[in-house]
Design a protein around this motif. Sequence first.
Motif, PDB file in Angstrom:
ATOM      1  N   LEU A 235      -3.364  25.781  10.990  1.00  0.00           N
ATOM      2  CA  LEU A 235      -2.371  26.447  11.831  1.00  0.00           C
ATOM      3  C   LEU A 235      -1.291  27.075  10.964  1.00  0.00           C
ATOM      4  CD1 LEU A 235      -1.822  23.527  14.366  1.00  0.00           C
ATOM      5  CD2 LEU A 235      -3.048  25.627  14.866  1.00  0.00           C
ATOM      6  N   ILE A 236      -0.824  28.239  11.364  1.00  0.00           N
ATOM      7  CA  ILE A 236       0.300  28.861  10.656  1.00  0.00           C
ATOM      8  C   ILE A 236       1.584  28.195  11.126  1.00  0.00           C
ATOM      9  CG2 ILE A 236       1.589  30.973  10.230  1.00  0.00           C
ATOM     10  CD1 ILE A 236      -0.933  32.560  10.584  1.00  0.00           C
ATOM     11  N   ALA A 237       2.233  27.461  10.201  1.00  0.00           N
ATOM     12  CA  ALA A 237       3.470  26.761  10.529  1.00  0.00           C
ATOM     13  C   ALA A 237       4.701  27.580  10.199  1.00  0.00           C
ATOM     14  CB  ALA A 237       3.516  25.429   9.779  1.00  0.00           C
ATOM     15  N   GLN A 238       4.565  28.553   9.298  1.00  0.00           N
ATOM     16  CA  GLN A 238       5.709  29.372   8.904  1.00  0.00           C
ATOM     17  C   GLN A 238       5.200  30.672   8.305  1.00  0.00           C
ATOM     18  OE1 GLN A 238       8.236  27.580   5.944  1.00  0.00           O
ATOM     19  NE2 GLN A 238       9.745  29.216   5.954  1.00  0.00           N
ATOM     20  N   ILE A 239       5.928  31.752   8.537  1.00  0.00           N
ATOM     21  CA  ILE A 239       5.628  33.051   7.917  1.00  0.00           C
ATOM     22  C   ILE A 239       6.930  33.577   7.340  1.00  0.00           C
ATOM     23  CG2 ILE A 239       4.695  35.369   8.221  1.00  0.00           C
ATOM     24  CD1 ILE A 239       3.350  34.370  10.803  1.00  0.00           C
ATOM     25  N   LYS A 240       7.023  33.580   6.026  1.00  0.00           N
ATOM     26  CA  LYS A 240       8.251  34.012   5.360  1.00  0.00           C
ATOM     27  C   LYS A 240       7.964  35.250   4.530  1.00  0.00           C
ATOM     28  CE  LYS A 240      12.005  32.457   2.356  1.00  0.00           C
ATOM     29  NZ  LYS A 240      12.573  31.333   1.584  1.00  0.00           N
ATOM     30  N   GLN A 241       8.681  36.329   4.833  1.00  0.00           N
ATOM     31  CA  GLN A 241       8.531  37.563   4.059  1.00  0.00           C
ATOM     32  C   GLN A 241       9.539  37.574   2.924  1.00  0.00           C
ATOM     33  OE1 GLN A 241       6.097  40.018   4.348  1.00  0.00           O
ATOM     34  NE2 GLN A 241       6.994  40.387   2.325  1.00  0.00           N
ATOM     35  N   THR A 242       9.056  37.614   1.708  1.00  0.00           N
ATOM     36  CA  THR A 242       9.936  37.685   0.545  1.00  0.00           C
ATOM     37  C   THR A 242      10.015  39.140   0.072  1.00  0.00           C
ATOM     38  OG1 THR A 242       8.208  37.404  -1.141  1.00  0.00           O
ATOM     39  CG2 THR A 242       9.081  35.403  -0.088  1.00  0.00           C
ATOM     40  N   GLY A 243      10.746  39.350  -1.006  1.00  0.00           N
ATOM     41  CA  GLY A 243      10.795  40.690  -1.596  1.00  0.00           C
ATOM     42  C   GLY A 243       9.500  41.084  -2.261  1.00  0.00           C
ATOM     43  N   GLY A 244       8.606  40.119  -2.426  1.00  0.00           N
ATOM     44  CA  GLY A 244       7.289  40.369  -2.985  1.00  0.00           C
ATOM     45  C   GLY A 244       6.212  40.074  -1.954  1.00  0.00           C
ATOM     46  N   PRO A 245       5.554  38.899  -2.062  1.00  0.00           N
ATOM     47  CA  PRO A 245       4.472  38.588  -1.121  1.00  0.00           C
ATOM     48  C   PRO A 245       4.966  38.040   0.204  1.00  0.00           C
ATOM     49  CG  PRO A 245       4.712  36.817  -2.709  1.00  0.00           C
ATOM     50  CD  PRO A 245       5.676  37.895  -3.138  1.00  0.00           C
ATOM     51  N   THR A 246       4.057  37.946   1.159  1.00  0.00           N
ATOM     52  CA  THR A 246       4.281  37.198   2.387  1.00  0.00           C
ATOM     53  C   THR A 246       3.779  35.788   2.146  1.00  0.00           C
ATOM     54  OG1 THR A 246       3.863  39.194   3.697  1.00  0.00           O
ATOM     55  CG2 THR A 246       3.813  37.089   4.855  1.00  0.00           C
ATOM     56  N   VAL A 247       4.642  34.794   2.425  1.00  0.00           N
ATOM     57  CA  VAL A 247       4.258  33.404   2.194  1.00  0.00           C
ATOM     58  C   VAL A 247       4.022  32.724   3.535  1.00  0.00           C
ATOM     59  CG1 VAL A 247       4.891  31.194   1.174  1.00  0.00           C
ATOM     60  CG2 VAL A 247       5.559  33.329   0.034  1.00  0.00           C
ATOM     61  N   PHE A 248       2.775  32.316   3.745  1.00  0.00           N
ATOM     62  CA  PHE A 248       2.409  31.554   4.938  1.00  0.00           C
ATOM     63  C   PHE A 248       2.391  30.071   4.565  1.00  0.00           C
ATOM     64  CE2 PHE A 248       0.293  35.655   5.144  1.00  0.00           C
ATOM     65  CZ  PHE A 248       0.540  36.098   6.432  1.00  0.00           C
ATOM     66  N   ARG A 249       2.879  29.225   5.462  1.00  0.00           N
ATOM     67  CA  ARG A 249       2.679  27.794   5.288  1.00  0.00           C
ATOM     68  C   ARG A 249       1.622  27.360   6.293  1.00  0.00           C
ATOM     69  NH1 ARG A 249       5.511  25.685   1.510  1.00  0.00           N
ATOM     70  NH2 ARG A 249       4.856  23.556   2.044  1.00  0.00           N
TER      71      ARG A 249
ATOM     72  N   LEU B 203       7.910  12.351  16.380  1.00  0.00           N
ATOM     73  CA  LEU B 203       8.541  12.763  15.133  1.00  0.00           C
ATOM     74  C   LEU B 203       7.518  12.905  14.009  1.00  0.00           C
ATOM     75  CD1 LEU B 203      11.739  10.528  15.288  1.00  0.00           C
ATOM     76  CD2 LEU B 203      11.585  12.985  15.723  1.00  0.00           C
ATOM     77  N   ARG B 204       6.580  11.982  13.915  1.00  0.00           N
ATOM     78  CA  ARG B 204       5.544  12.095  12.878  1.00  0.00           C
ATOM     79  C   ARG B 204       4.676  13.337  13.113  1.00  0.00           C
ATOM     80  NH1 ARG B 204       3.938   7.614   9.741  1.00  0.00           N
ATOM     81  NH2 ARG B 204       1.744   8.196  10.052  1.00  0.00           N
ATOM     82  N   ARG B 205       4.361  13.609  14.367  1.00  0.00           N
ATOM     83  CA  ARG B 205       3.556  14.804  14.666  1.00  0.00           C
ATOM     84  C   ARG B 205       4.336  16.073  14.321  1.00  0.00           C
ATOM     85  NH1 ARG B 205      -1.315  16.075  18.395  1.00  0.00           N
ATOM     86  NH2 ARG B 205      -1.345  18.333  18.128  1.00  0.00           N
ATOM     87  N   THR B 206       5.633  16.073  14.596  1.00  0.00           N
ATOM     88  CA  THR B 206       6.458  17.230  14.259  1.00  0.00           C
ATOM     89  C   THR B 206       6.387  17.525  12.759  1.00  0.00           C
ATOM     90  OG1 THR B 206       7.964  16.802  16.095  1.00  0.00           O
ATOM     91  CG2 THR B 206       8.817  18.134  14.291  1.00  0.00           C
ATOM     92  N   VAL B 207       6.430  16.481  11.944  1.00  0.00           N
ATOM     93  CA  VAL B 207       6.321  16.662  10.491  1.00  0.00           C
ATOM     94  C   VAL B 207       4.939  17.189  10.115  1.00  0.00           C
ATOM     95  CG1 VAL B 207       6.298  15.446   8.274  1.00  0.00           C
ATOM     96  CG2 VAL B 207       8.053  14.912   9.971  1.00  0.00           C
ATOM     97  N   LEU B 208       3.896  16.628  10.712  1.00  0.00           N
ATOM     98  CA  LEU B 208       2.530  17.064  10.398  1.00  0.00           C
ATOM     99  C   LEU B 208       2.316  18.534  10.738  1.00  0.00           C
ATOM    100  CD1 LEU B 208       0.579  13.948  11.742  1.00  0.00           C
ATOM    101  CD2 LEU B 208       0.927  14.573   9.352  1.00  0.00           C
ATOM    102  N   GLU B 209       2.978  19.005  11.792  1.00  0.00           N
ATOM    103  CA  GLU B 209       2.831  20.399  12.216  1.00  0.00           C
ATOM    104  C   GLU B 209       3.722  21.345  11.423  1.00  0.00           C
ATOM    105  OE1 GLU B 209       3.774  20.186  16.321  1.00  0.00           O
ATOM    106  OE2 GLU B 209       1.766  19.522  16.934  1.00  0.00           O
ATOM    107  N   GLY B 210       4.586  20.804  10.559  1.00  0.00           N
ATOM    108  CA  GLY B 210       5.455  21.657   9.748  1.00  0.00           C
ATOM    109  C   GLY B 210       6.635  22.226  10.515  1.00  0.00           C
ATOM    110  N   ARG B 211       7.018  21.554  11.587  1.00  0.00           N
ATOM    111  CA  ARG B 211       8.127  22.042  12.411  1.00  0.00           C
ATOM    112  C   ARG B 211       9.441  21.454  11.903  1.00  0.00           C
ATOM    113  NH1 ARG B 211       7.448  22.806  18.649  1.00  0.00           N
ATOM    114  NH2 ARG B 211       9.308  24.025  19.113  1.00  0.00           N
ATOM    115  N   PRO B 212      10.548  22.225  11.902  1.00  0.00           N
ATOM    116  CA  PRO B 212      11.842  21.687  11.488  1.00  0.00           C
ATOM    117  C   PRO B 212      12.339  20.619  12.458  1.00  0.00           C
ATOM    118  CG  PRO B 212      11.865  24.101  11.467  1.00  0.00           C
ATOM    119  CD  PRO B 212      10.620  23.681  12.178  1.00  0.00           C
ATOM    120  N   LEU B 213      13.204  19.755  11.938  1.00  0.00           N
ATOM    121  CA  LEU B 213      13.822  18.696  12.736  1.00  0.00           C
ATOM    122  C   LEU B 213      15.339  18.802  12.626  1.00  0.00           C
ATOM    123  CD1 LEU B 213      11.404  15.990  11.526  1.00  0.00           C
ATOM    124  CD2 LEU B 213      12.071  16.067  13.927  1.00  0.00           C
ATOM    125  N   ARG B 214      16.004  18.643  13.756  1.00  0.00           N
ATOM    126  CA  ARG B 214      17.469  18.659  13.760  1.00  0.00           C
ATOM    127  C   ARG B 214      17.943  17.408  14.492  1.00  0.00           C
ATOM    128  NH1 ARG B 214      20.708  22.724  12.261  1.00  0.00           N
ATOM    129  NH2 ARG B 214      22.899  22.766  12.940  1.00  0.00           N
TER     130      ARG B 214
END
Length: 633
Positions: free
Chosen positions: A131-145, A246-257
């Motif tokens: 699953l795509i947990a994050q899509i970050k566009q940098t000044g160079g590549p696109t970084v998917f987590r 909470l453990r599932r949230t971490v496994l999915e790569g979701r932020p926690l507040r």
Amino acid sequence: MNDENAGDSGGDSGPNSDSRPIVYDLAPNCTADDADVGAHYHAVVNGVVEYGIFVDVSDSVSGLIHESNLSNEYSVGDRLVVRLDDVRENGDIAFVEDTPDNYRTETVDHEPTITPIADLSTGETVTIEGLIAQIKQTGGPTVFRIADESGIVAAAAFEEAGVRAFPHVELDDVVRLSGTVEDHEGTRQLEVDDLTKLDGDAEADARERIDAEFAERAQPESVEPLVEWPAFEKLRDDLEEVATLLRRTVLEGRPLRVRHHADGDGMCASVPVQLALERFIEDVHDDPDASRHLFKRLPSKAPFYEMEDVTRDLNFALEGRARHGQRLPFLLMLDNGSTEEDVPAYENLAHYDVPIAVVDHHHPDPEAVNPLLDAHVNPYLHGEDYRITTGMMCVELARMIYPDVTDELRHVPAVAGLSDRSKAEVMDDYIALAEAEGYDREELLDVGEALDYAAHWLRYNDGASIVNDVLNVGCDDDERHEELVEFLSSRAERDVDRQLEAAEPHLEHERLDSGANLYSIDLDKWAHRFTYPAPGKTTGKLHDRKVKETGEPVITIGYGPDFAVLRSDGVRLDIPRMVAELNEEVVGGGVSGGGHLVVGSIKFVSGMREEVIDSLVEKMAEADIDEELSSTA
């Protein structure tokens, strides 16, 4: 494989009984692993040389047909049927021209070997699914987590500098990526050659596989509570539900507040949970900075989730989604969040489908808040009360999330209980646990006082390092912890003495019909403002002195222009009920607030202060004396 009739017509039945020879049509992404010696394939000529022709059977599978095995002449782009004759040790492939009579065609989709993220090794060329947990566009590549059932890894894809690669995929899509694993600043990163969004059965199968593994890995660890306590056992299932979320949230790569009440019990609740979650994040993620990016803890001054706080949190989350391609966070409310006053903030978050869990011991309004929550732990929901502090519950929650933190937390429930004046029947057991770790009762009280003092001056800052050092959780220097507690607690004691010296002469006293002593003071007139202790703490300290001095039931009211802080000892006030009644009875008073049976606060419009306070005192006069609620009993 899919069947298609081809070659000479013939055959009279479906694929299950069709005995005609097969010619395979390989998908463009098929590799040599998808081809077998002796099998026939559709091919396209990609080159003509003196000694034969070169043909492609897929984008990456090519080989030579020697002139001796050709019966026709061909040009680049011509199609023909070939048989795979040999794969040599050096990888070269030899074909022969060979068209079976009356054949049928089966298409072959590439089914690569999927490597679990946890098994990635630098230098390997691999294919992963997740699953795509994050899509970050940098000044160079696109970084998917990418998150799969075993871990999370960064995958860098380059289109051109600053340009989004693979723009057709979004957060939470299921994708298949192939590329080479490389070392990037000390951590593994996949350099992406190809990325495909899965759909249909392939997507459904991958989601089902990943979801099943997430569900299994999210199950909390089985831990025995630090002390035997039947009252706590009623809450175990609810805490396990939160631990799973909470453990599932971490496994999915979701932020926690995490939002917590800015007092001793709130910190005793939030810091252990933070330690456990950060350790779990470090285990799941390859990125050593993942916990810093994914976890945020913030104190709340008010005894409920204020609109100011939720607006700030939501804005921060939306900025994170826009700038860093993150999901919106999971919100965990600790020592706060159970009352009707929290509803507007939760309704605001509901517009963005932010999941919320609450662990609290204040008197709840479950009918108001539960429809907006994913989980709610509160002793009142099981016939218990505030003596089970949030800090006590959250130490067990932290151990369910990550049991290895246990040895760092054994003293924390005692600090929480003493800070929140718990009358729990197991307080002696918790203090004994702390004594085994080297803390006597006075030292535990000093830790709680130092936490309160630090919280006052930190205001809206989490003060992560200093709070950890004061509580001695995640602290790597015992000497610094001891020096810091001594310094902060002595400063707190000095400031309290100064405040009480100024305020105590102005306490007003009356004896209620019930026999209880009522003390009241206008804090706006007779206490130092904008310093420690704040109005709530000042009222509590004055109250403690009078309880000790009289040895009788005592109620104390510290009020300002538009608020009142309430404390009682030996009197059953039921402050939440009083607040509800005042709001109905004092028309135009704008009364709100809450708390426990014996501790609470209310707000009102300043012009109605006299009416609200008079009505409040009338209700207090009717309250029953209860020796079970007396600290002197």
